[in-house]
Scaffold this motif. Sequence first.
Motif, PDB file in Angstrom:
ATOM      1  N   HIS A  22     -23.853  46.578  25.483  1.00 23.04           N
ATOM      2  CA  HIS A  22     -23.033  47.281  26.646  1.00 23.04           C
ATOM      3  C   HIS A  22     -24.077  47.339  27.534  1.00 23.04           C
ATOM      4  O   HIS A  22     -25.237  47.599  27.487  1.00 23.04           O
ATOM      5  CB  HIS A  22     -22.174  48.216  26.158  1.00 23.04           C
ATOM      6  N   GLY A  23     -23.496  47.607  28.682  1.00 21.11           N
ATOM      7  CA  GLY A  23     -24.263  47.891  30.065  1.00 21.11           C
ATOM      8  C   GLY A  23     -25.333  48.922  30.016  1.00 21.11           C
ATOM      9  O   GLY A  23     -26.441  48.684  30.314  1.00 21.11           O
ATOM     10  N   TYR A  24     -25.132  49.991  29.367  1.00 15.83           N
ATOM     11  CA  TYR A  24     -25.827  50.997  29.265  1.00 15.83           C
ATOM     12  C   TYR A  24     -26.854  50.960  28.684  1.00 15.83           C
ATOM     13  O   TYR A  24     -28.037  51.090  28.759  1.00 15.83           O
ATOM     14  CB  TYR A  24     -25.250  52.478  28.878  1.00 15.83           C
ATOM     15  N   GLU A  25     -26.734  50.228  27.441  1.00 12.65           N
ATOM     16  CA  GLU A  25     -27.729  49.669  26.511  1.00 12.65           C
ATOM     17  C   GLU A  25     -28.743  48.761  26.927  1.00 12.65           C
ATOM     18  O   GLU A  25     -29.912  48.904  26.861  1.00 12.65           O
ATOM     19  CB  GLU A  25     -27.208  49.245  25.056  1.00 12.65           C
ATOM     20  N   LEU A  26     -28.129  47.774  27.753  1.00  9.20           N
ATOM     21  CA  LEU A  26     -28.840  46.838  28.500  1.00  9.20           C
ATOM     22  C   LEU A  26     -29.768  47.395  29.423  1.00  9.20           C
ATOM     23  O   LEU A  26     -30.921  47.317  29.576  1.00  9.20           O
ATOM     24  CB  LEU A  26     -27.986  45.814  29.102  1.00  9.20           C
ATOM     25  N   ARG A  27     -29.193  48.309  30.312  1.00  8.05           N
ATOM     26  CA  ARG A  27     -30.059  49.084  31.269  1.00  8.05           C
ATOM     27  C   ARG A  27     -31.266  49.917  30.648  1.00  8.05           C
ATOM     28  O   ARG A  27     -32.305  49.773  31.157  1.00  8.05           O
ATOM     29  CB  ARG A  27     -29.058  50.031  32.261  1.00  8.05           C
ATOM     30  N   LYS A  28     -30.987  50.576  29.643  1.00 10.76           N
ATOM     31  CA  LYS A  28     -31.781  51.357  29.062  1.00 10.76           C
ATOM     32  C   LYS A  28     -32.965  50.406  28.562  1.00 10.76           C
ATOM     33  O   LYS A  28     -34.217  50.690  28.680  1.00 10.76           O
ATOM     34  CB  LYS A  28     -31.263  52.162  27.912  1.00 10.76           C
ATOM     35  N   ARG A  29     -32.719  49.413  27.741  1.00  9.17           N
ATOM     36  CA  ARG A  29     -33.839  48.518  27.347  1.00  9.17           C
ATOM     37  C   ARG A  29     -34.452  47.968  28.488  1.00  9.17           C
ATOM     38  O   ARG A  29     -35.458  47.563  28.202  1.00  9.17           O
ATOM     39  CB  ARG A  29     -33.144  47.352  26.462  1.00  9.17           C
TER      40      ARG A  29
END
Length: 195
Positions: A22-29
């Motif tokens: 999801h977007g939050y996980e993508l941004r964090k990674r």
Amino acid sequence: MARRAETIELAVLGLLHEGPMHGYELRKRLNLMLGWGRVLSYGSLYPTLKKMLKGSLIEETTATVTPVTRRPRIVYQVTEAGTREFERLMTEVGPTAWEDDNFDIRFAFFGRTDMEIRLRVLEGRRIRLQERLDRVQRELKMTEQEVDRYAAELQRHGVESVEREVRWLSDLINAERSAGLPPPAAPPAPPAPQS
């Protein structure tokens, strides 16, 4: 800005090869991958995701409802077209492959790249940094008398950082070349004792 969007696209495609996110996980990674000096905002990520959706490089799926928001969470996954685009981008070996903005991302996915391509990218990066190092060292010699000690110290720090990266790249290149060689032949067996 277009180059940064391309870098984000490459990173997103690479990360989604590990599995849907999801977007939050993508941004964090992505922020972990880009490093502390280049934090990625949602304002940069979501327009890139929309462009990638429009280009059919990724697709949305809906995950289960989260207990906090009660809204379904949108998860992104790579498509076949996205896989082909990722492979195409990872085989490019021109100057954009070893520039500051793109090199770190490409390096993070080197495990999915042919050794010959890795070597060309590493060598290109080393040449680029060596050119930069030579220029900065010349400028440092010319300006040491003209600038105060703090400015000179900052320049020396920059030189040391680039020298360290050039050594690191040389070590990586040597390791790649060593790994590409066939293993050495086993030493001959000692002669059998004669009776």
